[in-house]
Design a protein around this motif. Structure first.
Motif, PDB file in Angstrom:
ATOM      1  N   UNK A 142       1.564 -10.952 -19.265  1.00  0.00           N
ATOM      2  CA  UNK A 142       0.282 -10.514 -18.725  1.00  0.00           C
ATOM      3  C   UNK A 142      -0.111 -11.296 -17.473  1.00  0.00           C
ATOM      4  N   UNK A 143       0.808 -12.116 -16.963  1.00  0.00           N
ATOM      5  CA  UNK A 143       0.510 -12.922 -15.793  1.00  0.00           C
ATOM      6  C   UNK A 143       0.633 -12.092 -14.512  1.00  0.00           C
ATOM      7  N   UNK A 144      -0.186 -12.457 -13.545  1.00  0.00           N
ATOM      8  CA  UNK A 144      -0.166 -11.779 -12.247  1.00  0.00           C
ATOM      9  C   UNK A 144       0.465 -12.699 -11.202  1.00  0.00           C
ATOM     10  N   UNK A 145       1.127 -12.099 -10.226  1.00  0.00           N
ATOM     11  CA  UNK A 145       1.687 -12.841  -9.106  1.00  0.00           C
ATOM     12  C   UNK A 145       1.389 -12.069  -7.815  1.00  0.00           C
ATOM     13  N   UNK A 146       1.406 -12.792  -6.707  1.00  0.00           N
ATOM     14  CA  UNK A 146       1.109 -12.167  -5.415  1.00  0.00           C
ATOM     15  C   UNK A 146       2.307 -11.353  -4.957  1.00  0.00           C
ATOM     16  N   UNK A 147       2.042 -10.151  -4.486  1.00  0.00           N
ATOM     17  CA  UNK A 147       3.093  -9.239  -4.040  1.00  0.00           C
ATOM     18  C   UNK A 147       2.646  -8.598  -2.729  1.00  0.00           C
ATOM     19  N   UNK A 148       3.599  -8.225  -1.882  1.00  0.00           N
ATOM     20  CA  UNK A 148       3.296  -7.502  -0.646  1.00  0.00           C
ATOM     21  C   UNK A 148       3.163  -6.021  -0.951  1.00  0.00           C
ATOM     22  N   UNK A 149       2.056  -5.430  -0.523  1.00  0.00           N
ATOM     23  CA  UNK A 149       1.879  -3.985  -0.590  1.00  0.00           C
ATOM     24  C   UNK A 149       2.054  -3.451   0.825  1.00  0.00           C
ATOM     25  N   UNK A 150       3.052  -2.607   1.032  1.00  0.00           N
ATOM     26  CA  UNK A 150       3.354  -2.073   2.359  1.00  0.00           C
ATOM     27  C   UNK A 150       3.056  -0.579   2.359  1.00  0.00           C
ATOM     28  N   UNK A 151       2.314  -0.135   3.360  1.00  0.00           N
ATOM     29  CA  UNK A 151       1.913   1.264   3.493  1.00  0.00           C
ATOM     30  C   UNK A 151       2.480   1.799   4.801  1.00  0.00           C
ATOM     31  N   UNK A 152       3.042   3.015   4.763  1.00  0.00           N
ATOM     32  CA  UNK A 152       3.681   3.594   5.940  1.00  0.00           C
ATOM     33  C   UNK A 152       2.974   4.876   6.380  1.00  0.00           C
ATOM     34  N   UNK A 153       3.212   5.248   7.627  1.00  0.00           N
ATOM     35  CA  UNK A 153       2.532   6.397   8.223  1.00  0.00           C
ATOM     36  C   UNK A 153       2.843   7.707   7.511  1.00  0.00           C
ATOM     37  N   UNK A 154       4.001   7.802   6.879  1.00  0.00           N
ATOM     38  CA  UNK A 154       4.359   9.045   6.199  1.00  0.00           C
ATOM     39  C   UNK A 154       3.831   9.101   4.768  1.00  0.00           C
ATOM     40  N   UNK A 155       3.014   8.122   4.367  1.00  0.00           N
ATOM     41  CA  UNK A 155       2.422   8.128   3.033  1.00  0.00           C
ATOM     42  C   UNK A 155       3.190   7.342   2.001  1.00  0.00           C
ATOM     43  N   UNK A 156       4.347   6.821   2.383  1.00  0.00           N
ATOM     44  CA  UNK A 156       5.121   6.019   1.432  1.00  0.00           C
ATOM     45  C   UNK A 156       4.428   4.678   1.204  1.00  0.00           C
ATOM     46  N   UNK A 157       4.505   4.189  -0.023  1.00  0.00           N
ATOM     47  CA  UNK A 157       3.906   2.917  -0.407  1.00  0.00           C
ATOM     48  C   UNK A 157       4.974   2.102  -1.124  1.00  0.00           C
ATOM     49  N   UNK A 158       5.051   0.823  -0.798  1.00  0.00           N
ATOM     50  CA  UNK A 158       6.035  -0.041  -1.447  1.00  0.00           C
ATOM     51  C   UNK A 158       5.345  -1.301  -1.955  1.00  0.00           C
ATOM     52  N   UNK A 159       5.516  -1.545  -3.236  1.00  0.00           N
ATOM     53  CA  UNK A 159       4.971  -2.761  -3.840  1.00  0.00           C
ATOM     54  C   UNK A 159       5.850  -3.114  -5.038  1.00  0.00           C
ATOM     55  N   UNK A 160       7.014  -3.691  -4.752  1.00  0.00           N
ATOM     56  CA  UNK A 160       7.984  -3.943  -5.804  1.00  0.00           C
ATOM     57  C   UNK A 160       8.771  -2.705  -6.163  1.00  0.00           C
ATOM     58  N   UNK A 161       8.208  -1.555  -5.876  1.00  0.00           N
ATOM     59  CA  UNK A 161       8.865  -0.269  -6.127  1.00  0.00           C
ATOM     60  C   UNK A 161       8.353   0.728  -5.106  1.00  0.00           C
ATOM     61  N   UNK A 162       9.110   1.790  -4.906  1.00  0.00           N
ATOM     62  CA  UNK A 162       8.708   2.831  -3.971  1.00  0.00           C
ATOM     63  C   UNK A 162       7.807   3.822  -4.679  1.00  0.00           C
ATOM     64  N   UNK A 163       6.685   4.169  -4.046  1.00  0.00           N
ATOM     65  CA  UNK A 163       5.784   5.138  -4.629  1.00  0.00           C
ATOM     66  C   UNK A 163       5.018   5.822  -3.501  1.00  0.00           C
ATOM     67  N   UNK A 164       3.921   6.488  -3.831  1.00  0.00           N
ATOM     68  CA  UNK A 164       3.078   7.121  -2.828  1.00  0.00           C
ATOM     69  C   UNK A 164       1.626   6.895  -3.220  1.00  0.00           C
ATOM     70  N   UNK A 165       0.711   7.607  -2.578  1.00  0.00           N
ATOM     71  CA  UNK A 165      -0.702   7.390  -2.827  1.00  0.00           C
ATOM     72  C   UNK A 165      -1.068   7.714  -4.274  1.00  0.00           C
ATOM     73  N   UNK A 166      -0.517   8.800  -4.799  1.00  0.00           N
ATOM     74  CA  UNK A 166      -0.806   9.166  -6.193  1.00  0.00           C
ATOM     75  C   UNK A 166      -0.250   8.108  -7.145  1.00  0.00           C
ATOM     76  N   UNK A 167       0.939   7.603  -6.830  1.00  0.00           N
ATOM     77  CA  UNK A 167       1.521   6.564  -7.668  1.00  0.00           C
ATOM     78  C   UNK A 167       0.716   5.282  -7.606  1.00  0.00           C
ATOM     79  N   UNK A 168       0.203   4.944  -6.416  1.00  0.00           N
ATOM     80  CA  UNK A 168      -0.625   3.748  -6.276  1.00  0.00           C
ATOM     81  C   UNK A 168      -1.906   3.903  -7.086  1.00  0.00           C
TER      82      UNK A 168
END
Length: 380
Positions: A31-57
């Motif tokens: 249940x521990x939290x750690x700092x992660x980079x959330x990267x957002x791209x112009x085409x709507x792709x989102x990356x935060x440890x895994x590839x996803x999109x706005x709905x996934x986020x």
């Protein structure tokens, strides 16, 4: 929340711009939290440890697997309730507000209008025609801004977003429920606030047009890159961009001596000892002159004078050889990027904060001087 840029990824040879920030991500094993980079791209792709999109986020935020605020942060001491109208604090950052911010960032990265831009457009429309439909449209545009960012919409940290909150409240109602009751006079005061702001912007634009009167009208030509190239069989006979290189062999008369290339002249003049200076000047090639010069003891004032020396050598090179000047002038107003690996980052264009690109900048200066001589041949 602070977004950082630039970052990007490449898809089928196309650059997709992005931005990133820090979030807290819950471990899959505890249940521990750690700092992660959330990267957002112009085409709507989102990356935060895994590839996803706005709905996934949205799902990750709703499940608590990702948090925009530190989950284990100690609770703030309870404070007496404040009037919302009088408060100078922004709304708290919530998962829904953060999702709205990410969605708006995607719009910005893709070149589409952001919620703040749309809000300012709605303000302009209401100013031009203060009808009730335009006021309601302004209210909708204002409410589309993520709640935690609304106080920053106007960029006024004294008034914050209060003039907007007045305009979006119906006459006879209290702003925020506990603020002043909106009257026609109060609404006009808010409209006057925006009118004064518009007048200030117009005055600044007029002053900028005068102060920046010599700015280029267009974007200019794409950058020209001067690559370091080795010719094992000798330099080509037909002049091309390679003549911009410092090791290009062409005789230069400068400061009472004759040098076989810019490199010969630069490193010979840098030497403190006359014998070293002569040996460098007589080196068989520019690269050998460079090696000899790098080993010699330099003049004590070299750091202070080296730019002037290089500028003088370039001026001599291109004024004494018109065919080389034509190549330099053919680059027009393009930015000149001098790359390579043999010379220090001080002189060349390096893709980090070490690169100063002084060679490119001095070549641009020399090009401007040559163009001036062509346009003003009688000028002293």
């Amino acid at each position: 929340m602070s977004w950082r840029r630039p970052t990007y990824r490449t898809v089928d040879g196309e650059r997709i711009d992005g931005a990133w920030c820090h979030v807290w991500r819950r471990s899959e094993w505890s249940e521990e939290y750690f700092v992660e980079d959330l990267v957002v791209f112009a085409d709507g792709a989102v990356r935060c440890g895994e590839r996803t999109d706005l709905a996934g986020l949205e799902k990750l935020l709703a499940s608590g697997r990702i948090s925009a605020t530190r989950p284990d942060a100690p609770a703030r001491p309870a404070e007496p309730p404040k009037s919302k109208w009088a408060s100078r604090d922004s709304e708290p950052l919530t998962p829904d507000g953060f999702l709205l911010e990410v969605a708006d960032l995607i719009e910005e990265l893709s070149g589409r209008p952001t919620v703040v831009q749309r809000c300012h457009d709605a303000i302009q429309r209401y100013q031009q025609k203060p009808t009730e439909p335009h006021r309601l449209a302004l209210r909708d545009a204002y409410l589309a801004v993520p709640p935690h960012l609304r106080i920053y919409v106007l960029g006024d940290m004294d008034r914050q977003d209060r003039p907007l909150r007045i305009l979006t409240t119906a006459i006879g109602e209290a702003v925020d429920g506990d603020g002043p009751v909106v009257t026609p006079e109060l609404r006009q005061e808010a409209l006057d606030y925006f009118r004064r702001g518009d007048e200030g912007v117009r005055r600044e634009e007029e002053q900028r047009a005068v102060r920046y009167a010599d700015d280029p009208a267009g974007a200019g030509r794409p950058a020209v890159v001067s690559h370091q190239v080795i010719y094992p069989r000798g330099w080509p006979e037909e002049p091309d961009l390679f003549v911009l290189r410092n090791d290009y062999p062409v005789e230069i008369a400068f400061a009472g001596q004759t040098y076989a290339s810019v490199l010969h002249g630069y490193w010979s003049l840098s030497a403190a000892d006359a014998t070293d200076s002569r040996r460098i000047r007589e080196a068989p090639s520019g690269r050998e002159a460079h090696d000899l010069g790098g080993r010699a003891t330099r003049r004590a004032d070299w750091t202070e004078v080296r730019l002037a020396v290089m500028a003088g050598l370039l001026r001599a090179k291109f004024t004494q050889h018109p065919e080389l000047a034509e190549v330099l002038l053919s680059t027009g107003d393009a930015r000149l990027s001098y790359t390579g690996y043999s010379e220090s980052p001080y002189w060349r264009d390096v893709p980090d904060n070490r690169g100063r690109n002084w060679m490119g900048r001095l070549l641009e200066l020399t090009r401007s001087e040559l163009a001036w001589q062509v346009s003003w041949p009688t000028a002293e």
